[in-house]
Every structure is written in structure tokens, then in C-alpha cells.
Design a protein around this motif. Structure first.
Motif, PDB file in Angstrom:
ATOM      1  N   PHE A 150       0.799  -1.226   0.000  1.00 31.24           N
ATOM      2  CA  PHE A 150       0.000   0.000   0.000  1.00 31.24           C
ATOM      3  C   PHE A 150       0.834   1.280   0.000  1.00 31.24           C
ATOM      4  CE2 PHE A 150      -2.941  -3.053   2.195  1.00 31.24           C
ATOM      5  CZ  PHE A 150      -3.735  -3.276   1.079  1.00 31.24           C
ATOM      6  N   VAL A 151       1.903   1.311   0.764  1.00 32.08           N
ATOM      7  CA  VAL A 151       2.685   2.542   0.866  1.00 32.08           C
ATOM      8  C   VAL A 151       3.726   2.631  -0.260  1.00 32.08           C
ATOM      9  CG1 VAL A 151       4.212   3.906   2.338  1.00 32.08           C
ATOM     10  CG2 VAL A 151       2.298   2.646   3.360  1.00 32.08           C
ATOM     11  N   LEU A 152       4.510   1.573  -0.453  1.00 32.26           N
ATOM     12  CA  LEU A 152       5.585   1.626  -1.439  1.00 32.26           C
ATOM     13  C   LEU A 152       5.107   1.336  -2.860  1.00 32.26           C
ATOM     14  CD1 LEU A 152       8.361  -0.099   0.687  1.00 32.26           C
ATOM     15  CD2 LEU A 152       7.970   2.346   0.342  1.00 32.26           C
ATOM     16  N   GLU A 153       4.460   0.191  -3.072  1.00 28.09           N
ATOM     17  CA  GLU A 153       4.045  -0.199  -4.420  1.00 28.09           C
ATOM     18  C   GLU A 153       2.974   0.725  -4.988  1.00 28.09           C
ATOM     19  OE1 GLU A 153       1.756  -4.011  -6.316  1.00 28.09           O
ATOM     20  OE2 GLU A 153       3.262  -4.439  -4.785  1.00 28.09           O
ATOM     21  N   GLN A 154       1.964   1.044  -4.176  1.00 30.51           N
ATOM     22  CA  GLN A 154       0.870   1.892  -4.655  1.00 30.51           C
ATOM     23  C   GLN A 154       1.109   3.377  -4.358  1.00 30.51           C
ATOM     24  OE1 GLN A 154      -2.834   0.259  -3.145  1.00 30.51           O
ATOM     25  NE2 GLN A 154      -2.649  -1.563  -4.402  1.00 30.51           N
ATOM     26  N   THR A 155       2.225   3.675  -3.763  1.00 30.13           N
ATOM     27  CA  THR A 155       2.632   5.041  -3.400  1.00 30.13           C
ATOM     28  C   THR A 155       1.516   5.845  -2.740  1.00 30.13           C
ATOM     29  OG1 THR A 155       2.236   5.926  -5.626  1.00 30.13           O
ATOM     30  CG2 THR A 155       4.473   5.157  -5.140  1.00 30.13           C
ATOM     31  N   CYS A 156       0.908   5.245  -1.735  1.00 29.40           N
ATOM     32  CA  CYS A 156      -0.135   5.911  -0.960  1.00 29.40           C
ATOM     33  C   CYS A 156       0.426   6.270   0.403  1.00 29.40           C
ATOM     34  CB  CYS A 156      -1.350   5.004  -0.785  1.00 29.40           C
ATOM     35  SG  CYS A 156      -2.212   4.666  -2.316  1.00 29.40           S
ATOM     36  N   LEU A 157       0.593   7.548   0.631  1.00 33.64           N
ATOM     37  CA  LEU A 157       1.089   7.994   1.922  1.00 33.64           C
ATOM     38  C   LEU A 157      -0.101   8.245   2.838  1.00 33.64           C
ATOM     39  CD1 LEU A 157       3.907  10.408   0.741  1.00 33.64           C
ATOM     40  CD2 LEU A 157       4.096   8.033   1.481  1.00 33.64           C
ATOM     41  N   TYR A 158      -0.385   7.272   3.677  1.00 33.98           N
ATOM     42  CA  TYR A 158      -1.503   7.354   4.613  1.00 33.98           C
ATOM     43  C   TYR A 158      -1.155   6.502   5.824  1.00 33.98           C
ATOM     44  CZ  TYR A 158      -2.989   2.618   3.477  1.00 33.98           C
ATOM     45  OH  TYR A 158      -3.037   1.255   3.343  1.00 33.98           O
TER      46      TYR A 158
END
Length: 151
Positions: free
Chosen positions: A28-36
Motif C-alpha cells: 500500500f505505501v511503497l508499491e501503490q505510493t499511498c502515503l496514509y
């Protein structure tokens, strides 16, 4: 063969929790580049479904109890490790999550905030869209509900 583990956070080993958070971060954070804030208060009361294969965590989903977020239980953080995608692991994961949710919360149905590109995937499991697509962390999502078994 995937071995399934279903538990709340307090009943997982520290190594299982580490593997769970590491995989969620990778997808979620690295692969999909979602900073949450992926790690949230819901983790404390959620049921975690971990799929292990050859000692590696390869699939994961989290189920929130009815009333936590919606009237029905909510399935979220659904993922498979990138090396296992398109192998059927995702279908096995969702089928197992539905089964576990139905066992834990009978006659309540199940809700998911699905990424729009996976609409047909979830429809194959009996989910139907509710409302219109919306942006969540830069990715188009849509609410979907699967009715309670027998309804």
C-alpha cells in the motif's frame, strides 16, 4: 497450499504482526505510493486473516466487526504479495475472508471499499456496487456490499 491464520492482534505472534505490517507497507505505501496511516486504531479490534505459504506471508485481509465502520462487517487491506498475483491466491484469500466473516458474524453480509479496477473480481463473489466511485489516496474506489447468506 496456503495455510490460513485468523486472529485478533493480541493473539498473533510478534513475528506474524511484523510480517503483516511489512507486507501491508510494501503493497500500500511503497508499491501503490499511498502515503496514509496504514497502521490505525482499527487494527486493535480487527480480525486479521493471514495466508502463509512455505513460511512466507503471501496474502492478507482485515475484517472489522459490524458497527465498527458500517452496519455490516467491513473487509479491507486486501492484498497478495506481488510474486503470487495472477496465481489464484487473491481468489482464495477473498473466499476465505468471506467464509471467516460469515462464521464470525452470521447473517450480516460484508462491505468492502474496492479499487474500481477490481470491480468484476468482487462482483464474481456476489458483491454489488453502492454509490459512485470516489478517490481514496489517489486511487479510484467504490463501496460494494455482499448480502448476508440466504438473503
Amino acid at each position: 497450499m496456503i495455510e490460513w491464520q485468523w486472529a485478533q492482534l493480541d493473539n498473533l505472534t510478534p513475528r506474524a504482526v511484523h510480517a503483516m505490517y511489512k507486507l501491508r507497507q510494501a503493497v500500500f505505501v511503497l508499491e501503490q505510493t499511498c502515503l496514509y496511516p496504514d497502521i490505525d486504531e482499527d487494527d486493535l479490534s480487527a480480525y486479521h486473516l493471514l495466508g502463509w505459504q512455505d513460511g512466507e506471508l503471501v496474502a492478507y485481509a482485515r475484517i472489522l466487526a459490524p458497527g465498527t465502520k458500517y452496519t455490516e462487517p467491513a473487509m479491507g487491506r486486501v492484498l497478495t504479495v506481488n510474486t503470487r498475483r495472477r496465481s489464484g491466491s487473491g481468489k482464495k484469500l477473498v473466499a476465505e475472508a468471506i467464509r471467516r466473516s460469515e462464521d464470525a458474524f452470521p447473517d450480516t453480509g460484508l462491505r468492502i471499499s474496492a479499487q474500481v479496477y477490481l470491480l468484476a473480481f468482487y462482483e464474481a463473489f456476489g458483491f454489488s456496487t453502492v454509490g459512485q466511485p470516489y478517490d481514496e489516496d489517489g486511487i479510484a474506489h467504490i463501496e460494494m456490499v455482499r448480502p448476508a447468506t440466504g438473503t
